[in-house]
Design a protein around this motif. Structure first.
Motif, PDB file in Angstrom:
ATOM      1  N   MET A  59       0.841  -1.197   0.000  1.00 27.78           N
ATOM      2  CA  MET A  59       0.000   0.000   0.000  1.00 27.78           C
ATOM      3  C   MET A  59       0.878   1.250   0.000  1.00 27.78           C
ATOM      4  N   THR A  60       0.558   2.201  -0.879  1.00 25.93           N
ATOM      5  CA  THR A  60       1.296   3.455  -0.886  1.00 25.93           C
ATOM      6  C   THR A  60       0.757   4.379   0.198  1.00 25.93           C
ATOM      7  N   LEU A  61       1.508   5.427   0.489  1.00 25.19           N
ATOM      8  CA  LEU A  61       1.049   6.385   1.486  1.00 25.19           C
ATOM      9  C   LEU A  61      -0.193   7.126   1.003  1.00 25.19           C
ATOM     10  N   ILE A  62      -0.273   7.385  -0.300  1.00 26.51           N
ATOM     11  CA  ILE A  62      -1.449   8.050  -0.847  1.00 26.51           C
ATOM     12  C   ILE A  62      -2.680   7.161  -0.685  1.00 26.51           C
ATOM     13  N   ASP A  63      -2.506   5.855  -0.885  1.00 24.50           N
ATOM     14  CA  ASP A  63      -3.613   4.915  -0.635  1.00 24.50           C
ATOM     15  C   ASP A  63      -4.035   4.973   0.827  1.00 24.50           C
ATOM     16  N   LEU A  64      -3.056   5.008   1.715  1.00 23.26           N
ATOM     17  CA  LEU A  64      -3.335   4.991   3.141  1.00 23.26           C
ATOM     18  C   LEU A  64      -4.027   6.266   3.609  1.00 23.26           C
ATOM     19  N   LEU A  65      -3.551   7.412   3.108  1.00 21.78           N
ATOM     20  CA  LEU A  65      -4.050   8.699   3.580  1.00 21.78           C
ATOM     21  C   LEU A  65      -5.192   9.249   2.744  1.00 21.78           C
ATOM     22  N   GLY A  66      -5.308   8.761   1.510  1.00 22.62           N
ATOM     23  CA  GLY A  66      -6.310   9.306   0.595  1.00 22.62           C
ATOM     24  C   GLY A  66      -5.848  10.567  -0.113  1.00 22.62           C
ATOM     25  N   GLU A  67      -4.618  10.951   0.094  1.00 21.81           N
ATOM     26  CA  GLU A  67      -4.061  12.155  -0.520  1.00 21.81           C
ATOM     27  C   GLU A  67      -2.542  12.114  -0.403  1.00 21.81           C
ATOM     28  N   PRO A  68      -1.835  12.850  -1.254  1.00 25.91           N
ATOM     29  CA  PRO A  68      -0.390  12.960  -1.061  1.00 25.91           C
ATOM     30  C   PRO A  68      -0.073  13.901   0.085  1.00 25.91           C
ATOM     31  N   VAL A  69       1.110  13.744   0.638  1.00 25.11           N
ATOM     32  CA  VAL A  69       1.594  14.686   1.644  1.00 25.11           C
ATOM     33  C   VAL A  69       2.126  15.908   0.897  1.00 25.11           C
ATOM     34  N   CYS A  70       1.292  16.918   0.789  1.00 31.58           N
ATOM     35  CA  CYS A  70       1.702  18.193   0.190  1.00 31.58           C
ATOM     36  C   CYS A  70       2.157  19.077   1.333  1.00 31.58           C
ATOM     37  N   GLY A  71       3.408  18.884   1.746  1.00 29.41           N
ATOM     38  CA  GLY A  71       3.829  19.388   3.038  1.00 29.41           C
ATOM     39  C   GLY A  71       4.950  20.406   3.004  1.00 29.41           C
ATOM     40  N   MET A  72       5.126  21.034   4.171  1.00 29.44           N
ATOM     41  CA  MET A  72       6.199  21.993   4.401  1.00 29.44           C
ATOM     42  C   MET A  72       6.563  21.941   5.878  1.00 29.44           C
ATOM     43  N   THR A  73       7.860  21.929   6.170  1.00 28.29           N
ATOM     44  CA  THR A  73       8.327  21.994   7.550  1.00 28.29           C
ATOM     45  C   THR A  73       8.221  23.427   8.050  1.00 28.29           C
ATOM     46  N   TRP A  74       7.695  23.577   9.264  1.00 28.66           N
ATOM     47  CA  TRP A  74       7.485  24.919   9.820  1.00 28.66           C
ATOM     48  C   TRP A  74       8.200  25.057  11.163  1.00 28.66           C
ATOM     49  N   GLY A  75       8.794  26.247  11.371  1.00 26.08           N
ATOM     50  CA  GLY A  75       9.234  26.665  12.691  1.00 26.08           C
ATOM     51  C   GLY A  75      10.641  26.322  13.119  1.00 26.08           C
ATOM     52  N   VAL A  90      11.645   0.338  -0.753  1.00 25.80           N
ATOM     53  CA  VAL A  90      10.208   0.449  -0.484  1.00 25.80           C
ATOM     54  C   VAL A  90       9.497  -0.852  -0.835  1.00 25.80           C
ATOM     55  N   VAL A  91       9.819  -1.411  -1.980  1.00 30.82           N
ATOM     56  CA  VAL A  91       9.185  -2.664  -2.406  1.00 30.82           C
ATOM     57  C   VAL A  91       9.530  -3.792  -1.441  1.00 30.82           C
ATOM     58  N   ALA A  92      10.798  -3.884  -1.061  1.00 25.83           N
ATOM     59  CA  ALA A  92      11.222  -4.966  -0.156  1.00 25.83           C
ATOM     60  C   ALA A  92      10.576  -4.843   1.219  1.00 25.83           C
ATOM     61  N   SER A  93      10.364  -3.623   1.674  1.00 27.15           N
ATOM     62  CA  SER A  93       9.809  -3.420   3.019  1.00 27.15           C
ATOM     63  C   SER A  93       8.298  -3.564   3.051  1.00 27.15           C
ATOM     64  N   GLY A  94       7.649  -3.249   1.937  1.00 23.77           N
ATOM     65  CA  GLY A  94       6.198  -3.231   1.911  1.00 23.77           C
ATOM     66  C   GLY A  94       5.591  -2.060   2.664  1.00 23.77           C
ATOM     67  N   LYS A  95       6.418  -1.051   2.975  1.00 23.05           N
ATOM     68  CA  LYS A  95       5.972   0.099   3.744  1.00 23.05           C
ATOM     69  C   LYS A  95       5.711   1.307   2.840  1.00 23.05           C
ATOM     70  N   PRO A  96       4.778   2.185   3.248  1.00 25.23           N
ATOM     71  CA  PRO A  96       4.601   3.454   2.528  1.00 25.23           C
ATOM     72  C   PRO A  96       5.837   4.327   2.699  1.00 25.23           C
ATOM     73  N   PHE A  97       5.994   5.274   1.773  1.00 28.24           N
ATOM     74  CA  PHE A  97       7.191   6.129   1.765  1.00 28.24           C
ATOM     75  C   PHE A  97       6.824   7.550   1.365  1.00 28.24           C
ATOM     76  N   PHE A  98       7.511   8.517   1.977  1.00 24.73           N
ATOM     77  CA  PHE A  98       7.520   9.890   1.464  1.00 24.73           C
ATOM     78  C   PHE A  98       8.824  10.557   1.886  1.00 24.73           C
ATOM     79  N   PHE A  99       9.103  11.720   1.289  1.00 25.06           N
ATOM     80  CA  PHE A  99      10.298  12.474   1.650  1.00 25.06           C
ATOM     81  C   PHE A  99       9.954  13.423   2.793  1.00 25.06           C
ATOM     82  N   MET A 100      10.480  13.135   3.975  1.00 29.30           N
ATOM     83  CA  MET A 100      10.225  13.982   5.141  1.00 29.30           C
ATOM     84  C   MET A 100      10.941  15.325   5.028  1.00 29.30           C
TER      85      MET A 100
END
Length: 321
Positions: free
Chosen positions: A1-17, A218-228
């Motif tokens: 399962m991808t993270l987008i599948d899990l969350l229903g959306e991509p992480v359109c993110g920004m680090t703050w503070g 990512v494929v070997a782990s079976g875990k979702p992924f994104f760039f933090m």
């Protein structure tokens, strides 16, 4: 399962503070900064702050002392982000007060009497992270990042697994670890987290080769992924060395924009990339009229900021199709 599948959306993110200096978050300027960030189609934010140990060989992390932001400031920032419709990753990070990069924090591989040890350090670090985990649980943060770019510590698998077990006793959301660039295929305990994340500061012409490499993990782990973390200063030369925040060069919104375009295009071509948490947006934001002369990572008032609004909105729309 991808993270987008899990969350229903991509992480359109920004680090703050970052770096979370005490007294800088509970201000009108910080509120205005958060509002300006949300205006860039940012729907996720990493609320990032640092506690400081004295040196890379210290084992005490006094996270309740200055310069670290207070609990009230952390809670206020989380609530401010959520009031603007953003989902939150709480990201407590340890730094060294003497300026040594946290990746070099390290001790003997085995505990030795009368020497600082990994066991001593992880005891202090665990207290720091568990405190953050309790705040994240109380405030409904969607994700908790339990560490950032701890390259020498990455090999302490047993300690990390125990830390994650302790975190899960107090926090019910998603748990991730932010490994450093080039380290995605060297962490041996990805099975213990919910989401794999890394710092994607890759030279502009190498994104495809590194995505090929990371995909195998990512494929070997079976875990979702994104760039933090990912991003590029608005400075000449930075597209080829985006992790170097002190690289000499002239302000260049065009270079930052080019990097954003290449990075977003490359990541969106890979369905397993669940999004980006861009670096970064300060709590004390520079004036709009000063944007052209600002050569740091924040895209506010720069060509990359305008591009980000449309690119993030389009990524979310495509995920809903």
């Amino acid at each position: 399962m991808t993270l987008i599948d899990l969350l229903g959306e991509p992480v359109c993110g920004m680090t703050w503070g970052w770096v979370g200096t005490r007294g800088t978050w509970a201000t009108p300027e910080a509120q205005a900064s958060m509002e300006a960030m949300a205006d860039h189609a940012v729907t996720w934010t990493a609320i990032a702050y640092a506690a400081e140990q004295a040196t890379a060989f210290s084992t005490d992390i006094p996270f309740d002392q200055p310069p670290t932001v207070t609990d009230d400031e952390i809670v206020g920032a989380i609530r401010s982000a959520k009031a603007r419709g953003m989902k939150v990753v709480l990201k407590p990070v340890v730094n060294c007060a003497d300026g040594t990069w946290r990746a070099h924090i390290g001790f003997f591989d085995w505990d030795v009497p009368n020497e600082p040890s990994w066991s001593d350090w992880f005891a202090s670090y665990t207290a720091f992270i568990l405190h953050a985990a309790a705040l994240a649980e109380a405030e409904g943060c969607e994700m908790l990042c339990i560490g950032c770019e701890m390259v020498r510590a990455d090999g302490q698998e047993a300690h990390w697994r125990r830390l994650i077990e302790r975190v899960r006793e107090v926090y019910s959301g998603l748990v991730t670890y932010n490994c450093d660039k080039y380290q995605e295929d060297h962490v041996t305990w990805w099975d213990a987290v919910d989401v794999i994340s890394s710092s994607g500061y890759y030279p502009i012409d190498t994104w495809q080769q590194h995505l090929d490499r990371i995909e195998k993990v990512v494929v070997a782990s079976g875990k979702p992924f994104f760039f933090m973390e990912a991003g590029c200063p608005s400075r000449t030369g930075s597209a080829d060395l985006p992790n170097d925040w002190a690289l000499p060069g002239e302000p260049s919104g065009a270079e930052q924009l080019q990097y954003y375009e290449v990075m977003l295009d490359a990541c969106r071509e890979r369905p397993w990339v669940g999004g980006l948490m861009l670096w970064d947006w300060p709590a004390d934001l520079y004036a709009l009229e000063d944007a052209a002369g600002n050569d740091d990572y924040c895209p506010y008032g720069k060509p990359a900021g305008d591009y980000l609004r449309s690119a993030y909105a389009d990524w979310r729309a495509s995920a809903r199709e």
